[in-house]
Write an enzyme that holds these catalytic residues in place. Structure first.
Site, PDB file in Angstrom:
ATOM      1  N   ASP A 500      57.449  91.963  73.020  1.00 52.36           N
ATOM      2  CA  ASP A 500      57.567  93.385  73.917  1.00 52.36           C
ATOM      3  C   ASP A 500      56.661  93.116  75.328  1.00 52.36           C
ATOM      4  OD1 ASP A 500      58.075  96.252  73.996  1.00 52.36           O
ATOM      5  OD2 ASP A 500      56.279  96.413  74.154  1.00 52.36           O
ATOM      6  N   GLU A 537      60.515  90.493  76.934  1.00 49.95           N
ATOM      7  CA  GLU A 537      60.931  91.420  78.144  1.00 49.95           C
ATOM      8  C   GLU A 537      59.810  90.768  79.295  1.00 49.95           C
ATOM      9  OE1 GLU A 537      61.878  95.641  76.402  1.00 49.95           O
ATOM     10  OE2 GLU A 537      59.900  95.090  76.206  1.00 49.95           O
TER      11      GLU A 537
END
Length: 896
Positions: A500, A537
């Site tokens: 993340d 990400e």
């Protein structure tokens, strides 16, 4: 105690009143501002054992560094009091060295001060109390006073040695445990074991405190009692804290447990000997993103609904569907976060449920979201981006959250998914913690205050990630990331990790993870670390944007590493607009832009729509190459361009160095599901069957690209969240997946939750009652079967798995790209295959002169497949014309 902002405001008011009282002469003296004299802030940075940095040293004749071992330093009448110990500072001409600037680029222009050589033997002691840095003018007057940020000096003092120290529970060969915690600034640390306190010994070289135990410690709860200076409270505190390196917990994370993960009792039958599914190359990964509760909570054929063990039930509808996807070519299931969460009650009896008959309300009613909202912070639902302990399975998904049973059940889940032909990716969130400071759910910051969190200029914790940011650029936070990932890989046989907000990590940290995994071998560790998938990400934003503090693990920077980042370029081109549009109806390639326009004003004029669609097609082409930076093609303006020269909102569309470094997707858990996005964007009169076809076409743009692709679980079943754009806290009602088409796809469960969707209610309400947006089994089954055909085609054809930019350049082309390209149609040559993406409502004819005289036919997978409409696709050898029905993707095979 007043918050910092309130105290600053009060100080400013008092200062202004004092000036008014003393008159013009006092005003001319220009005393220091209230912000300059504020010990609640930490504007000075101690970056190594010899150097202190200030944002500005202009006008300061001297500086000092003071420490109070037990606190008590304060400002009294504009002068420092209660800080008896000084480390003398001398300003460094020229500021930071080149090496220091490289290590701290955001401090490059700051003033630097060197600690006097005869004071350097007190540096370690000074870091264990209250610190104050000061500046004075030529007359000795205090011009600035501040707290001090200490991560740099702690890394310099302890980092190298502490990296090698044992942390957490460690077991000797005879089963004897020891417990260790890194707490270099603590004045004392005690072990609270099963309610009794025990002393711990400090290693002055590493800053680690250690207690050696007996075998009867096994299974007992423990916490640490840490006496430490807490800058957020301005006092010395004693914190009772769980272990950041905990491997097991009591329910609701109240205590860590002394548990040996190598204990055979925690291993399911056959855990050490079963065979995993064959690993794919990273460029070939086909991933289903799935939430543990979403998988089973509404599955009437499952027994352990919402639990890890639901994945072990082979005859449930959900398990059967996952096996169908695996048989078609899906390689991995990506589980949303399953580590210990901060906000989910772990005991079933403590979990609130909506007190309404949700199914009884109309499809466009606000009552469902109101009822879900009333319990949303106490229910069992949570996406999981609120980490508490990074390396322990979440207890709410276990049948019993008390104790290490969750470890056993988690392993059973992994084994069951592996046995279904699916490798397992874990979504990990190391870029932030749930809380910081003295919050009871702050673990890291209550052990080493001000170290594990990334601090802003004034010492406040950065929160650009949504929550208190961590600092993996600091040695021991970076080590925690690596150690945690390795534990999941070794002890739980995790096959991949999705990071993340990966760009909030240094590139160096993610590469360290890769190196550590690569060192794991089946013989030594039971897993082949080189086969473990990494992606994340790479969004470039916040206080670390543009490499402000370190080289980030961002999209552009990860090129050449073999580690993938999500590519938003083709995603936005396919869906249309962007995830934060004020009006959700902005169209794209797969949602009817120009070729099947809706009445959204933001789509612009017809000429503007056509121009934007053609640019979207260029973005899509770059995506189909694997978002390669150096791939060259003719764009729709007729220019020869590289992927990096195609514009995406001011950034290069192509950024990857090789196939496998960009992850293609059309939807994920964030933002509206693909079906809901198309509900907003397709003309309202579009039939359910045509909506299903556009869904498959959009999914095909990811599945048939070079490199890995991800799809949100249920998207092949036209999954809807009733237009909810951010369902992280929307409960089971909006998030559940219906594996049985007779239960519908979830559309029309009510207006989406007001807390993140109310601005879209005027657009949502008219749609939720439309019958054409409520697909039945015919549409749901057709979409799923057609998608599985495409997966089969993609994974059975080596042409979709080129290994380098040069191979892609040679094998892949867009023969009709240029000024005459058909809006809404993209034609791709791939070796002896030819793929036509026809997003228009009408049959498209694509004449490729190079194909004249060829022997193309619809690929056997589609010719024998589930999509009856695509079977009408044809090829005329005389003219080289490929004819493809509307809203279809057709793959032709030229091998005769």
């Amino acid at each position: 105690m007043l918050p910092n902002t309130a105290r600053r405001a009060l100080a400013a008011v008092l200062a202004a009143g004092l000036l008014a009282t003393l008159g013009p002469a006092a005003a001319q003296a220009e005393p220091p501002t209230a912000a300059a004299l504020d010990l609640s802030e930490s504007r000075a940075l101690w970056i190594d054992r010899n150097t202190v940095v200030w944002p500005s040293g202009e006008g300061a004749s001297s500086a000092g560094l003071y420490y109070a071992p037990d606190g008590g330093a304060e400002l009294v009448d504009g002068e420092l009091s209660g800080a008896p110990n000084e480390l003398k500072l001398a300003k460094v001409g020229g500021g930071l060295t080149d090496e220091q600037r490289a290590a701290f680029p955001h401090l490059a222009g700051h003033a630097a001060y060197s600690i006097a050589e005869d004071d350097r033997d007190r540096v370690a002691d000074a870091t264990r109390g209250q610190l104050v840095a000061t500046q004075r003018d030529g007359d000795g007057g205090l011009t600035a006073a501040s707290g001090v940020q200490i991560p740099g000096v702690l890394d310099d003092l302890y980092g190298s040695a502490a990296q090698q120290a044992d942390l957490g529970p460690v077991f000797a060969e005879d089963g004897t445990p020891s417990l260790s915690v890194w707490a270099p600034t603590a004045q004392s640390v005690e072990l609270e074991l099963d309610g009794e306190r025990r002393t711990m010994e400090r290693d002055d070289t590493t800053g680690v405190w250690r207690a050696s135990g007996e075998r009867d410690w096994l299974g007992k709860p423990y916490r640490y009692r840490v006496k430490v200076w807490a800058p957020t409270t301005g006092e010395m505190v004693v914190n009772t804290v769980t272990d950041p390196y905990a491997t097991a917990l009591t329910a609701d994370s109240e205590s860590a447990l002394v548990v040996d993960l190598d204990d055979p009792a925690l291993a399911p039958r056959g855990w050490d000997s079963y065979t995993k599914p064959a690993a794919t190359q990273p460029r070939d990964a086909q991933i289903q993103e799935l939430h543990v509760r979403d998988f089973s909570v509404a599955d009437p054929t499952a027994e352990h609904t919402g639990r890890y063990l639901a994945f072990t039930e082979r005859d449930s509808d959900g398990s059967r569907h996952l096996r169908k996807l695996a048989d078609a070519g899906t390689s991995h299931v990506h589980l949303l976060p399953t580590y210990d969460l901060a906000t989910t009650p772990e005991r079933t009896e403590d979990q609130a449920v909506p007190d309404c008959d949700l199914a009884a309300f109309p499809a466009d009613s606000p009552e469902q979201q109101k009822c879900v909202g009333a319990v949303r912070d106490e229910d069992a639902y949570n996406w999981g981006y609120d980490p508490l302990h990074y390396t322990v399975p979440e207890g709410s998904y276990a049948t019993d959250p008390e104790g290490p049973g969750r470890t056993h059940e988690y392993r059973r889940m992994v084994r069951a998914l592996n046995d279904s032909g699916l490798r397992v990716v874990q979504d990990v969130v190391y870029n932030h913690s749930y809380a910081a400071g003295q919050d009871e759910k702050s673990v890291l910051d209550r052990i080493v205050p001000g170290y594990y969190q990334r601090l802003m200029e004034d010492g406040a914790v950065a929160d650009s990630t949504c929550c208190p940011g961590t600092a993996p650029e600091h040695t021991m936070m970076g080590r925690l990331v690596v150690d945690s990932v390795v534990t999941w890989a070794k002890q739980y046989k995790i096959d991949g990790f999705r990071f993340d907000l990966m760009a909030h990590h240094p590139k160096e940290n993610i590469l360290a993870v890769r190196t550590a995994l690569d060192e794991l071998t089946p013989e030594k560790d039971g897993v082949d670390g080189k086969r473990i998938l990494l992606y994340g990400e790479g969004w470039n934003f916040g206080e670390i944007a543009d490499d402000a503090r370190f080289e980030q693990a961002s999209q552009a920077n990860m090129a050449g590493t073999g580690i993938a980042t999500f590519s938003d370029r083709a995603r936005d081109a396919v869906r249309g607009g962007g995830p934060f549009d004020e009006e959700p109806g902005v169209q794209g390639f797969a949602s009817g832009l120009y070729t099947d326009p809706n009445d959204t004003a933001d789509n612009g004029s017809r000429d503007e729509q056509r121009a934007r669609l053609l640019h979207y097609q260029d973005l899509l082409k770059v995506g189909l190459t694997g978002s390669l930076a150096e791939y060259t093609f003719t764009d729709t303006a007729g220019r020869q361009v590289k992927g990096s020269e195609v514009d995406y909102n001011g950034s290069p569309a192509g950024y990857a160095g090789a196939p496998g470094e960009a992850l293609a997707y059309a939807d994920a858990h964030d933002n509206e599901s693909l079906y809901d996005a198309l509900a907003y964007k397709l003309p309202t009169g579009t039939s359910a069957a045509d909506r299903a076809r556009m869904q498959v076409l959009a999914m095909a743009t990811a599945a048939l690209s070079q490199g890995p692709a991800l799809s949100q679980a249920g998207t092949d079943l036209l999954r809807s969240k009733s237009l909810d754009r951010n369902s992280y806290n929307s409960g089971d009602w909006y998030n559940t997946i219906n594996w049985d088409c007779s239960a519908g796809n979830g559309f029309g469960r009510g207006l989406p939750p007001a807390w993140d969707n109310e601005q879209n209610w005027p657009y949502a309400a008219p749609l939720l009652t439309l019958p054409q947006l409520r697909p039945g089994c015919a549409e749901i089954d057709a979409a799923s079967a057609a998608y599985r055909d495409l997966l089969t085609l993609r994974t059975s054809e080596p042409a979709f798995s080129q290994s380098s930019t040069a191979d892609v350049q040679r094998e892949l082309g867009f023969p009709l790209s240029g000024t005459e390209e058909t809006p809404g149609v993209v034609t791709m040559r791939l070796g002896e295959l030819l793929v036509v993406f026809n997003a228009t409502p009408e049959t498209a004819e694509q004449t490729v002169t190079q194909a004249q005289g060829g022997s193309y036919a619809l690929h056997r997978v589609q010719a024998d497949g589930a999509d009856e409409q695509v079977k009408s696709a044809s090829f005329d050898a005389g003219s080289g014309t490929f004819t493809v029905p509307g809203r279809s993707v057709a793959v032709f095979d030229g091998r005769g």
